[in-house]
Scaffold this motif. Structure first.
Motif, PDB file in Angstrom:
ATOM      1  N   ALA A   1       0.835  -1.199   0.000  1.00  0.00           N
ATOM      2  CA  ALA A   1       0.000   0.000   0.000  1.00  0.00           C
ATOM      3  C   ALA A   1       0.866   1.244   0.000  1.00  0.00           C
ATOM      4  O   ALA A   1       0.584   2.219  -0.713  1.00  0.00           O
ATOM      5  CB  ALA A   1      -0.932  -0.024   1.205  1.00  0.00           C
ATOM      6  N   GLU A   2       1.928   1.222   0.792  1.00  0.00           N
ATOM      7  CA  GLU A   2       2.839   2.365   0.826  1.00  0.00           C
ATOM      8  C   GLU A   2       3.536   2.525  -0.514  1.00  0.00           C
ATOM      9  O   GLU A   2       3.735   3.653  -0.995  1.00  0.00           O
ATOM     10  CB  GLU A   2       3.863   2.160   1.939  1.00  0.00           C
ATOM     11  CG  GLU A   2       4.876   3.293   2.081  1.00  0.00           C
ATOM     12  CD  GLU A   2       4.236   4.599   2.512  1.00  0.00           C
ATOM     13  OE1 GLU A   2       4.827   5.659   2.252  1.00  0.00           O
ATOM     14  OE2 GLU A   2       3.123   4.560   3.086  1.00  0.00           O
ATOM     15  N   TYR A   3       3.900   1.426  -1.140  1.00  0.00           N
ATOM     16  CA  TYR A   3       4.542   1.489  -2.457  1.00  0.00           C
ATOM     17  C   TYR A   3       3.622   2.164  -3.475  1.00  0.00           C
ATOM     18  O   TYR A   3       4.062   3.037  -4.244  1.00  0.00           O
ATOM     19  CB  TYR A   3       4.905   0.082  -2.915  1.00  0.00           C
ATOM     20  CG  TYR A   3       5.181  -0.036  -4.401  1.00  0.00           C
ATOM     21  CD1 TYR A   3       6.386   0.382  -4.947  1.00  0.00           C
ATOM     22  CD2 TYR A   3       4.216  -0.573  -5.268  1.00  0.00           C
ATOM     23  CE1 TYR A   3       6.635   0.270  -6.310  1.00  0.00           C
ATOM     24  CE2 TYR A   3       4.458  -0.693  -6.620  1.00  0.00           C
ATOM     25  CZ  TYR A   3       5.668  -0.270  -7.136  1.00  0.00           C
ATOM     26  OH  TYR A   3       5.914  -0.372  -8.494  1.00  0.00           O
ATOM     27  N   SER A   4       2.345   1.808  -3.502  1.00  0.00           N
ATOM     28  CA  SER A   4       1.411   2.395  -4.463  1.00  0.00           C
ATOM     29  C   SER A   4       1.262   3.889  -4.238  1.00  0.00           C
ATOM     30  O   SER A   4       1.200   4.675  -5.199  1.00  0.00           O
ATOM     31  CB  SER A   4       0.053   1.695  -4.358  1.00  0.00           C
ATOM     32  OG  SER A   4       0.158   0.329  -4.739  1.00  0.00           O
ATOM     33  N   ARG A   5       1.206   4.315  -2.979  1.00  0.00           N
ATOM     34  CA  ARG A   5       1.107   5.755  -2.688  1.00  0.00           C
ATOM     35  C   ARG A   5       2.369   6.485  -3.135  1.00  0.00           C
ATOM     36  O   ARG A   5       2.299   7.614  -3.649  1.00  0.00           O
ATOM     37  CB  ARG A   5       0.856   5.965  -1.196  1.00  0.00           C
ATOM     38  CG  ARG A   5      -0.515   5.486  -0.726  1.00  0.00           C
ATOM     39  CD  ARG A   5      -0.810   5.947   0.684  1.00  0.00           C
ATOM     40  NE  ARG A   5       0.065   5.314   1.666  1.00  0.00           N
ATOM     41  CZ  ARG A   5      -0.230   4.196   2.317  1.00  0.00           C
ATOM     42  NH1 ARG A   5      -1.385   3.581   2.101  1.00  0.00           N
ATOM     43  NH2 ARG A   5       0.608   3.689   3.207  1.00  0.00           N
ATOM     44  N   GLU A   6       3.526   5.838  -2.956  1.00  0.00           N
ATOM     45  CA  GLU A   6       4.776   6.468  -3.374  1.00  0.00           C
ATOM     46  C   GLU A   6       4.832   6.594  -4.896  1.00  0.00           C
ATOM     47  O   GLU A   6       5.373   7.586  -5.429  1.00  0.00           O
ATOM     48  CB  GLU A   6       5.957   5.648  -2.874  1.00  0.00           C
ATOM     49  CG  GLU A   6       6.137   5.691  -1.359  1.00  0.00           C
ATOM     50  CD  GLU A   6       7.182   4.702  -0.867  1.00  0.00           C
ATOM     51  OE1 GLU A   6       7.504   4.745   0.330  1.00  0.00           O
ATOM     52  OE2 GLU A   6       7.664   3.895  -1.688  1.00  0.00           O
ATOM     53  N   VAL A   7       4.283   5.623  -5.622  1.00  0.00           N
ATOM     54  CA  VAL A   7       4.260   5.693  -7.084  1.00  0.00           C
ATOM     55  C   VAL A   7       3.420   6.876  -7.548  1.00  0.00           C
ATOM     56  O   VAL A   7       3.820   7.633  -8.450  1.00  0.00           O
ATOM     57  CB  VAL A   7       3.734   4.377  -7.681  1.00  0.00           C
ATOM     58  CG1 VAL A   7       3.443   4.537  -9.171  1.00  0.00           C
ATOM     59  CG2 VAL A   7       4.734   3.249  -7.468  1.00  0.00           C
ATOM     60  N   VAL A   8       2.250   7.063  -6.951  1.00  0.00           N
ATOM     61  CA  VAL A   8       1.387   8.185  -7.333  1.00  0.00           C
ATOM     62  C   VAL A   8       2.107   9.506  -7.102  1.00  0.00           C
ATOM     63  O   VAL A   8       2.088  10.409  -7.961  1.00  0.00           O
ATOM     64  CB  VAL A   8       0.064   8.127  -6.550  1.00  0.00           C
ATOM     65  CG1 VAL A   8      -0.766   9.385  -6.818  1.00  0.00           C
ATOM     66  CG2 VAL A   8      -0.727   6.886  -6.934  1.00  0.00           C
ATOM     67  N   ALA A   9       2.770   9.636  -5.956  1.00  0.00           N
ATOM     68  CA  ALA A   9       3.497  10.873  -5.667  1.00  0.00           C
ATOM     69  C   ALA A   9       4.636  11.082  -6.659  1.00  0.00           C
ATOM     70  O   ALA A   9       4.890  12.215  -7.098  1.00  0.00           O
ATOM     71  CB  ALA A   9       4.028  10.833  -4.242  1.00  0.00           C
ATOM     72  N   LEU A  10       5.321  10.009  -7.027  1.00  0.00           N
ATOM     73  CA  LEU A  10       6.412  10.115  -8.001  1.00  0.00           C
ATOM     74  C   LEU A  10       5.888  10.588  -9.354  1.00  0.00           C
ATOM     75  O   LEU A  10       6.490  11.462 -10.012  1.00  0.00           O
ATOM     76  CB  LEU A  10       7.100   8.761  -8.142  1.00  0.00           C
ATOM     77  CG  LEU A  10       8.243   8.687  -9.162  1.00  0.00           C
ATOM     78  CD1 LEU A  10       9.483   9.356  -8.588  1.00  0.00           C
ATOM     79  CD2 LEU A  10       8.561   7.236  -9.525  1.00  0.00           C
ATOM     80  N   LEU A  11       4.770  10.044  -9.787  1.00  0.00           N
ATOM     81  CA  LEU A  11       4.187  10.449 -11.065  1.00  0.00           C
ATOM     82  C   LEU A  11       3.811  11.921 -11.051  1.00  0.00           C
ATOM     83  O   LEU A  11       4.027  12.647 -12.038  1.00  0.00           O
ATOM     84  CB  LEU A  11       2.950   9.599 -11.359  1.00  0.00           C
ATOM     85  CG  LEU A  11       3.170   8.090 -11.546  1.00  0.00           C
ATOM     86  CD1 LEU A  11       1.829   7.364 -11.605  1.00  0.00           C
ATOM     87  CD2 LEU A  11       3.978   7.802 -12.805  1.00  0.00           C
TER      88      LEU A  11
END
Length: 897
Positions: free
Chosen positions: A699-709
């Motif tokens: 879940a943390e990984y998915s949130r980090e991906v959105v922020a990176l994008l």
């Protein structure tokens, strides 16, 4: 002058072992004349072999006992014998008091010559703990291996090394000088209950591996005991103000641990190359070298090996070397930490036990905290992480520091309380893996269960009763099992894996399992007798440090030579299987399914070669620039710049998702190269994009991906929108948080290419091909009848709360290019399709690039080339609403590459 030393071990080495639980406490100064050497040995139940070489003063780990008398000039000291031994008559007379002028300083005092060994008839118990000191041949219980710890050998001590200073006492007796931190402790005895505890631990490991397919906690107990013995050995040296001699310890320990391991690794590698499928051969060669060099745990962690995988037949036959690798690393680290403790003691004059306990207390807290934090992030990696295991060793070290304090406060004689305590610990240790399914929980807090249980057994020691657990642990059969425990651990797992492979089973039943256990016991006995004991007891090896180093070097050379030879054989097989050059591509793969494709060349061996196919996986590099906005957490490790040759101002496309997205990278790379995109992958194994529940780290990984994008000028996101079901268990679905996170990305003006997941197979294609059976798997076993990714795209396009300028998601289903006609087959266009049962080969994924480009052209998918477009005026046509494609940037269409 000469002075008193503790009772010597084999060849004159002081006995180093954690204090026996029934050793009587000592009070006051040691004064008066000692017993004769023979009486002292008999009183303490010690069997000592004779020195190997009078000329060199070397010890003989396995030399035959010989009768000798102590020199007349032997120093005097009084030692209290354990209560279990019958004391010998005390010699008469006292040593005269030495004037202060005759006392030599510590720097020049010469150590005493080692006394000769006592005859075997004077012994009443087995020899020293063989993992702390070398056993004598007549003692069956001491026929053990150096699997956990060998104390440094005092017999090889440099005569010029400083010795404890002596000072005259008021009554004329020679006592240790006040500079000594503590008086020399009483000699320790062989603890049969500890030796039996090893037997129980190895029995748990073997039984749970062979029959129950669960984690027992037995390996964790081994790790604790190894640190308990090692720390106790060095701690007593510090208390005696003796040199720690760390290099000698390393040489002795590894010269005895490496040869048996090297023999098992070499034989397993040869058997694997002969019996196991060629697809597993290459990785086995890598693991052979890693196992020999004590780095297997890091190799398995890097490969994200699932230690809890239910099918042991597919596991590596060298997988169990992960624990030996961690133990070997600790054997290098722990003496250095103890050396640091000795320096602190010398400067501060603090008690050695207090300093050692403080150091390992800090390590235990730090490592335990680290393990708890890392476990939710990546259990597969944390399981093999040395840093997450150090607290288990530190707990054993803390017990070695605390046990002497407990001994001083306990009464002599039989104790029912200690018997009950030992039974409580033993029962709790045996019940851990059976009562609680600890899969996925180690090395977390649940590991405290077997470790604290083992601590209870060690703390209880000998109860002096006939019904205590120590009586069971001291029984002859248990002692014999403890004597071959190192070899048994080495051989049982390769035998199990090979047996399962030959019989085509995933689990060993009662009959096969019993056969594996019996064969393991026989091989372990042979390995101990003909490899371990001869090396460990060799006086020739012990006489020179170069010989011990040579034994280690030869053992490594054996393994590395076999691994390199096996690699050369596999390379030759690949070259011989390669077809001659042809004008037509002999390996069209998925391109052979296109309408414009020609006939597939016949008589061509598929690629990758079966010996290489398991390694045909896309890896990550973690080479994204640190200055990249949003590069935090796991993204730092997995972010990879994929080369496409595009300029720095080209549209940036980012790949995210699990290992399936990682395996799709080769076809996306080909398309990006033709289209002129910059490409970055942040795909992370085990985490689908959009997971909101289940694993917190995903879940943390998915949130980090959105922020990176959002923090970068991202032109498009490519990911898998669905997750294929497991045949016979679950159907195709979408990650529980995919729609929410995808909406956030789209509202940021970033278009998404949502691919349909690859079908999961009903079998491992590679194993199936090598077995020669029918290898087809229907798509319907794991994918829904209708394209779920298209349904998700439609739902996102129809959401009423979409932000102005929101981008679109394009659904792509490439199932027909992977499994033509709704059936997955092992080979398409002379290229193997799957690495296992759910990952495409990188070679086949690359051939799917034309099919992917055609799908993108059909859907008119284009990454954006500028900032998100302003929402169109009412009534005006939306350029992004064309067949579900996104065209915010106005980029022109390009043909398939």
């Amino acid at each position: 002058m000469q002075f008193a030393l503790p009772v010597p071990s084999a060849g004159g080495a002081p006995i180093d072992q954690p204090p026996s639980s029934d050793t009587a406490p000592r009070h006051g100064r040691r004064r008066g004349a000692p017993r004769s050497p023979e009486a002292e040995l008999a009183a303490n139940g010690v069997i000592l072999p004779a020195p190997a070489d009078e000329g060199t003063g070397g010890s003989s780990p396995g030399a035959a006992p010989a009768t000798a008398t102590a020199p007349e000039s032997a120093p005097t000291s009084t030692a209290t014998a354990p209560h279990t031994a019958t004391p010998a008559p005390r010699p008469r007379g006292r040593r005269r008091a030495l004037p202060a002028a005759e006392v030599e300083p510590a720097e020049t005092a010469a150590p005493q010559d080692p006394p000769a060994a006592a005859p075997a008839e004077l012994t009443s118990e087995p020899g020293l703990d063989p993992w702390v000191q070398d056993p004598a041949p007549p003692a069956p219980a001491a026929e053990a291996d150096p699997w956990l710890e060998e104390a440094p050998d005092d017999a090889q001590e440099d005569p010029a090394a400083p010795a404890p200073a002596l000072a005259p006492a008021a009554d004329g007796a020679v006592d240790p000088a006040p500079e000594s931190p503590t008086p020399a402790p009483a000699p320790a005895r062989f603890r049969t209950e500890l030796h039996g505890l090893r037997a129980v631990a190895i029995g748990m490991v073997v039984a749970y591996h062979v029959w129950f397919n669960r984690v027992s906690g037995g390996v964790d107990v081994f790790l604790l005991i190894s640190a308990f013995l090692l720390t106790g050995s060095f701690l007593r040296r510090m208390e005696r103000a003796q040199p720690l001699r760390v290099p000698q310890y390393w040489l002795r320990a590894f010269s005895r641990l490496v040869p048996p391991a090297a023999v098992v690794i070499a034989l397993t590698t040869i058997a694997g190359l002969t019996i196991l499928p060629a697809s597993r051969a290459r990785s086995l060669l890598d693991e052979a070298i890693a196992s020999a060099l004590y780095a297997q745990n890091w190799l398995l962690a890097a490969r994200s090996v699932d230690y809890y995988a239910p099918d042991h037949s597919l596991a590596s036959p060298l997988q169990h070397f992960w624990s030996l690798a961690i133990q070997g690393q600790v054997f290098l680290l722990w003496p250095l930490l103890l050396l640091l403790a000795a320096l602190i003691v010398r400067v501060t004059r603090l008690r050695p036990a207090a300093v050692v306990a403080a150091i390992f207390g800090v390590i235990a807290i730090a490592s335990f905290t680290y393990a708890q934090l890392r476990l939710p992030i990546s259990q597969a990696f944390t399981y093999f992480d040395t840093g997450a295991r150090l607290w288990e060793f530190a707990l054993g070290s803390l017990l070695a520091c605390a046990l002497p304090l407990l001994e001083r406060r306990r009464a002599e004689g039989p104790s029912a309380a200690r018997a009950l305590l030992s039974w409580t610990g033993l029962a709790a240790m045996l019940a851990c893996g059976w009562v609680v399914d600890v899969a996925g929980a180690f090395p977390g807090a649940i590991a405290l269960w077997p470790l604290l249980a083992a601590c209870l057994v060690l703390a209880a020691g000998r109860s002096g009763t006939r019904w205590g657990a120590d009586a069971l642990l001291s029984a002859a059969p248990v002692q014999r099992l403890g004597g071959i425990s190192y070899a048994l651990y080495l051989v049982h797992w390769p035998l199990l894996v090979i047996a399962l492979h030959l019989t085509g089973r995933s689990h060993a039943g009662a009959l096969l399992g019993s056969s594996v256990v019996l064969a393991s016991l026989l091989l372990a006995w042979g390995l101990t007798r003909w490899v371990d004991s001869p090396v460990r007891r060799s006086p020739w090896i012990a006489a020179k440090w170069r010989r011990g180093a040579g034994v280690i070097a030869l053992s490594w050379a054996l393994v590395i030579g076999i691994a390199l030879g096996g690699s050369a054989v596999l390379d030759r097989q690949v070259r011989e299987a390669a077809p001659p050059a042809a004008t037509v591509d002999p390996y069209p793969g998925a391109a052979s399914l296109l309408p414009s494709a020609g006939p597939v060349p016949a008589g061509v061996s598929p690629i990758p070669a079966l010996s290489e196919i398991r390694g045909d996986m896309v890896d990550w590099a973690g080479d994204c620039p640190e200055s990249m906005p949003g590069l935090v957490g796991d993204l730092r490790e997995y972010c990879t710049v994929v080369p496409t040759g595009a300029p720095s101002d080209a549209p940036l496309v980012i790949i995210a998702g699990n290992s399936h997205a990682l395996q799709a990278q080769p076809m996306i790379q080909e398309v990006a190269r033709e289209q002129g995109w910059r490409l970055i992958s942040v795909a992370r194994p085990q985490c689908s994009f959009g997971e909101a529940t289940g694993s917190e780290w995903c879940a943390e990984y998915s949130r980090e991906v959105v922020a990176l994008l959002q923090q970068n000028d991202t032109a498009a996101l490519i990911t898998y929108a669905t997750t294929a079901g497991i045949p016979g268990a679950a159907g195709e679905q979408s990650a529980d948080g995919f729609s929410v996170l995808a909406a956030q990305v789209l509202d940021s003006g970033i278009p998404i290419l949502g691919m349909r997941d690859v079908p999961r197979l009903e079998m491992d294609f590679v194993d199936c091909v090598e077995s020669g059976t029918d290898c087809t798997s229907p798509v319907s076993a794991s994918l829904a009848p209708e394209d779920l990714s298209a349904q998700i795209a439609e739902a996102l396009a129809a959401r009423p709360d979409a932000a102005p300028g929101s981008a679109s998601i394009t659904a792509v289903d490439l199932t027909a290019s992977l499994c033509p006609g709704g059936t997955c087959v092992p080979v398409v266009g002379n290229v193997y399709t799957y690495v296992d049962d759910n990952h495409m080969t990188a070679a086949y994924a690359r051939t799917m690039a034309p099919a992917l480009q055609q799908s993108l052209d059909s859907a008119r998918f284009r990454p954006r080339t500028a900032a998100p477009a302003v929402s169109p005026a009412p009534g005006a046509p939306d350029p992004s609403d064309q067949g579900g494609a996104s065209d915010q940037g106005g980029a022109s269409d390009q043909g398939a590459g």
